[in-house]
Design a protein around this motif. Structure first.
Motif, PDB file in Angstrom:
ATOM      1  N   ALA A 154       0.822  -1.208   0.000  1.00  0.00           N
ATOM      2  CA  ALA A 154       0.000   0.000   0.000  1.00  0.00           C
ATOM      3  C   ALA A 154       0.858   1.261   0.000  1.00  0.00           C
ATOM      4  N   GLU A 155       2.023   1.197   0.622  1.00  0.00           N
ATOM      5  CA  GLU A 155       2.920   2.352   0.704  1.00  0.00           C
ATOM      6  C   GLU A 155       3.916   2.412  -0.442  1.00  0.00           C
ATOM      7  N   GLY A 156       3.832   1.425  -1.345  1.00  0.00           N
ATOM      8  CA  GLY A 156       4.771   1.407  -2.464  1.00  0.00           C
ATOM      9  C   GLY A 156       6.149   0.908  -2.103  1.00  0.00           C
ATOM     10  N   ASP A 157       6.274   0.289  -0.966  1.00  0.00           N
ATOM     11  CA  ASP A 157       7.563  -0.238  -0.507  1.00  0.00           C
ATOM     12  C   ASP A 157       7.720  -1.674  -1.007  1.00  0.00           C
ATOM     13  N   MET A 158       8.211  -1.831  -2.235  1.00  0.00           N
ATOM     14  CA  MET A 158       8.338  -3.159  -2.821  1.00  0.00           C
ATOM     15  C   MET A 158       9.406  -3.992  -2.115  1.00  0.00           C
ATOM     16  N   THR A 159      10.436  -3.325  -1.598  1.00  0.00           N
ATOM     17  CA  THR A 159      11.490  -4.055  -0.885  1.00  0.00           C
ATOM     18  C   THR A 159      10.938  -4.687   0.383  1.00  0.00           C
ATOM     19  N   GLY A 160      10.158  -3.916   1.136  1.00  0.00           N
ATOM     20  CA  GLY A 160       9.555  -4.444   2.359  1.00  0.00           C
ATOM     21  C   GLY A 160       8.564  -5.551   2.061  1.00  0.00           C
ATOM     22  N   ALA A 161       7.764  -5.382   0.992  1.00  0.00           N
ATOM     23  CA  ALA A 161       6.788  -6.412   0.623  1.00  0.00           C
ATOM     24  C   ALA A 161       7.492  -7.699   0.216  1.00  0.00           C
ATOM     25  N   ALA A 162       8.598  -7.566  -0.521  1.00  0.00           N
ATOM     26  CA  ALA A 162       9.343  -8.751  -0.951  1.00  0.00           C
ATOM     27  C   ALA A 162       9.962  -9.468   0.247  1.00  0.00           C
ATOM     28  N   ALA A 163      10.441  -8.693   1.224  1.00  0.00           N
ATOM     29  CA  ALA A 163      11.034  -9.301   2.413  1.00  0.00           C
ATOM     30  C   ALA A 163       9.984 -10.086   3.201  1.00  0.00           C
ATOM     31  N   ALA A 164       8.782  -9.513   3.319  1.00  0.00           N
ATOM     32  CA  ALA A 164       7.708 -10.209   4.035  1.00  0.00           C
ATOM     33  C   ALA A 164       7.339 -11.499   3.307  1.00  0.00           C
ATOM     34  N   TYR A 165       7.289 -11.448   1.975  1.00  0.00           N
ATOM     35  CA  TYR A 165       6.956 -12.655   1.219  1.00  0.00           C
ATOM     36  C   TYR A 165       8.039 -13.720   1.363  1.00  0.00           C
ATOM     37  N   ARG A 166       9.303 -13.299   1.379  1.00  0.00           N
ATOM     38  CA  ARG A 166      10.387 -14.276   1.532  1.00  0.00           C
ATOM     39  C   ARG A 166      10.286 -15.004   2.873  1.00  0.00           C
ATOM     40  N   ARG A 167       9.907 -14.252   3.906  1.00  0.00           N
ATOM     41  CA  ARG A 167       9.752 -14.898   5.219  1.00  0.00           C
ATOM     42  C   ARG A 167       8.621 -15.926   5.184  1.00  0.00           C
ATOM     43  N   LEU A 168       7.516 -15.558   4.545  1.00  0.00           N
ATOM     44  CA  LEU A 168       6.395 -16.496   4.422  1.00  0.00           C
ATOM     45  C   LEU A 168       6.794 -17.718   3.587  1.00  0.00           C
ATOM     46  N   ALA A 169       7.465 -17.470   2.472  1.00  0.00           N
ATOM     47  CA  ALA A 169       7.833 -18.563   1.583  1.00  0.00           C
ATOM     48  C   ALA A 169       8.799 -19.531   2.253  1.00  0.00           C
ATOM     49  N   SER A 170       9.760 -18.998   3.003  1.00  0.00           N
ATOM     50  CA  SER A 170      10.734 -19.872   3.662  1.00  0.00           C
ATOM     51  C   SER A 170      10.070 -20.749   4.710  1.00  0.00           C
ATOM     52  N   ARG A 171       8.950 -20.300   5.221  1.00  0.00           N
ATOM     53  CA  ARG A 171       8.232 -21.038   6.263  1.00  0.00           C
ATOM     54  C   ARG A 171       7.279 -22.070   5.662  1.00  0.00           C
ATOM     55  N   TRP A 172       6.591 -21.716   4.564  1.00  0.00           N
ATOM     56  CA  TRP A 172       5.486 -22.537   4.088  1.00  0.00           C
ATOM     57  C   TRP A 172       5.765 -23.339   2.824  1.00  0.00           C
ATOM     58  N   ILE A 173       6.679 -22.901   1.981  1.00  0.00           N
ATOM     59  CA  ILE A 173       6.972 -23.685   0.777  1.00  0.00           C
ATOM     60  C   ILE A 173       7.503 -25.072   1.120  1.00  0.00           C
ATOM     61  N   PRO A 174       8.409 -25.230   2.111  1.00  0.00           N
ATOM     62  CA  PRO A 174       8.832 -26.589   2.467  1.00  0.00           C
ATOM     63  C   PRO A 174       7.667 -27.475   2.922  1.00  0.00           C
ATOM     64  N   ILE A 175       6.665 -26.892   3.579  1.00  0.00           N
ATOM     65  CA  ILE A 175       5.491 -27.673   3.993  1.00  0.00           C
ATOM     66  C   ILE A 175       4.715 -28.143   2.771  1.00  0.00           C
ATOM     67  N   ARG A 176       4.507 -27.246   1.823  1.00  0.00           N
ATOM     68  CA  ARG A 176       3.742 -27.606   0.618  1.00  0.00           C
ATOM     69  C   ARG A 176       4.486 -28.624  -0.233  1.00  0.00           C
ATOM     70  N   GLN A 177       5.809 -28.577  -0.198  1.00  0.00           N
ATOM     71  CA  GLN A 177       6.579 -29.544  -0.963  1.00  0.00           C
ATOM     72  C   GLN A 177       6.433 -30.963  -0.416  1.00  0.00           C
ATOM     73  N   LEU A 178       6.060 -31.072   0.852  1.00  0.00           N
ATOM     74  CA  LEU A 178       5.855 -32.396   1.424  1.00  0.00           C
ATOM     75  C   LEU A 178       4.727 -33.149   0.735  1.00  0.00           C
ATOM     76  N   ALA A 179       3.791 -32.420   0.131  1.00  0.00           N
ATOM     77  CA  ALA A 179       2.686 -33.056  -0.582  1.00  0.00           C
ATOM     78  C   ALA A 179       3.172 -33.882  -1.769  1.00  0.00           C
ATOM     79  N   ARG A 180       4.359 -33.534  -2.284  1.00  0.00           N
ATOM     80  CA  ARG A 180       4.893 -34.244  -3.448  1.00  0.00           C
ATOM     81  C   ARG A 180       6.019 -35.203  -3.062  1.00  0.00           C
ATOM     82  N   ALA A 181       6.322 -35.253  -1.769  1.00  0.00           N
ATOM     83  CA  ALA A 181       7.417 -36.111  -1.330  1.00  0.00           C
ATOM     84  C   ALA A 181       6.992 -37.574  -1.349  1.00  0.00           C
ATOM     85  N   SER A 182       7.919 -38.447  -1.640  1.00  0.00           N
ATOM     86  CA  SER A 182       7.625 -39.878  -1.685  1.00  0.00           C
ATOM     87  C   SER A 182       8.094 -40.555  -0.395  1.00  0.00           C
TER      88      SER A 182
END
Length: 304
Positions: free
Chosen positions: A276-304
């Motif tokens: 909302a404030e146009g701070d793309m750097t801050g938005a990207a940092a927040a997304y990276r924190r979310l991704a580092s936390r949740w992408i490994p969980i979602r990848q478990l769905a494809r694990a054998s």
């Protein structure tokens, strides 16, 4: 019971839920007594969770090829909320269904029926319409789908249900759900045998609606093409179906043992504020924190 629940979940997909608990008077008059009685049978929250898990496992191995719930019994979750004067709720919801819905203050108890018949039908339809539709038709014969549709019609005819109180997600929690909650909201951490069985966060539906509408307004201006905006719009429409005295609960389920303590509500909020404030750097940092936390969980769905 909690320990048994944890062991019973081992090897199963992580499943999380977003639930709405309504006051008894928000339900059709003919359904209120059944809810009260079902709540009385629910000796504790752990007992409800264990019974639901055992029932789902039983349906998988049921002879005859019918994987759907029959609707013979429907579990009900009950929570107690603070009274309007600010006094605390009862110390425990164990046996809460035996109380009068008005005991101790106006609407201190809130009810969330499992609605397994309706939810199973919706899930089956989504599966049939998805990319795995041909496989699903083999796993769930048309005869069983037609039989279950009769159950759905019967439930709707007798219970008058127009609202589904529970949304479920496997292998991770949708980021849009986190918009409804903040760090200050009531949180229960359920532990057993050195593991976190689940984490449950609750908020008044009015507060949840304010938060999600704030997110929708800012994303509509700052990132109208973001997929999350559509998710939040649908979430807002769903919340608006329920009584204003309701409570919203995010139940992490077994995935809590992998991610908690979890800053996802704060990261989602900060990401939206940065956009909302146009701070793309801050938005990207927040997304990276979310991704580092949740992408490994979602990848478990494809694990054998």
């Amino acid at each position: 019971m909690t320990g048994n629940l944890y062991r019973g979940q081992a090897g199963l997909p992580f499943s999380s839920a977003l639930r709405i608990y309504e006051p008894l008077e928000a339900f059709p008059a003919e359904q209120q007594q059944a809810l009260r009685e079902a709540g009385a049978r629910s000796a504790s929250r752990a007992a409800v969770e264990s019974a639901e898990l055992l029932a789902s496992l039983g349906r998988i191995t049921r002879p005859g090829g019918d994987p759907f719930p029959t609707g013979a019994t429907d579990l009900v979750r009950v929570v107690a909320v603070p009274h309007p004067d600010g006094s605390p709720p009862p110390a425990s919801t164990a046996g809460a269904g035996t109380r009068s819905p008005d005991a101790g203050g106006l609407g201190s108890l809130r009810y969330c029926p499992s609605q397994l018949v309706l939810r199973a039908g919706l899930a089956a339809n989504a599966l049939m319409e998805g990319i795995h539709g041909p496989l699903a038709q083999l796993l769930i014969p048309e005869e069983q789908r037609d039989k279950h549709q009769e159950r759905i019609d019967d439930v709707r005819a007798h219970a008058g249900l127009g609202r589904v109180h529970t949304r479920a997600s496997t292998w991770g929690i949708p980021f849009s759900w986190f918009c409804l909650f903040q760090e200050s909201d009531a949180t229960d951490v359920v532990e057993s045998e050195g593991h976190i069985v689940t984490v449950r966060i609750r908020a008044a539906i009015g507060e949840a609606l304010e938060r999600v509408r704030y997110a929708v307004a800012h994303l509509a201006l700052a990132a109208p093409d973001l997929d999350m905006l559509e998710d939040l719009t649908q979430l807002t429409e769903w919340l608006e179906l329920f009584d204003r005295e309701s409570v919203v609960e995010l139940d992490y389920g077994a995935v809590a043992d992998k991610v908690y303590p979890d800053d996802s509500p704060m990261d989602v909020r900060l990401g939206i504020e940065c956009l909302a404030e146009g701070d793309m750097t801050g938005a990207a940092a927040a997304y990276r924190r979310l991704a580092s936390r949740w992408i490994p969980i979602r990848q478990l769905a494809r694990a054998s």
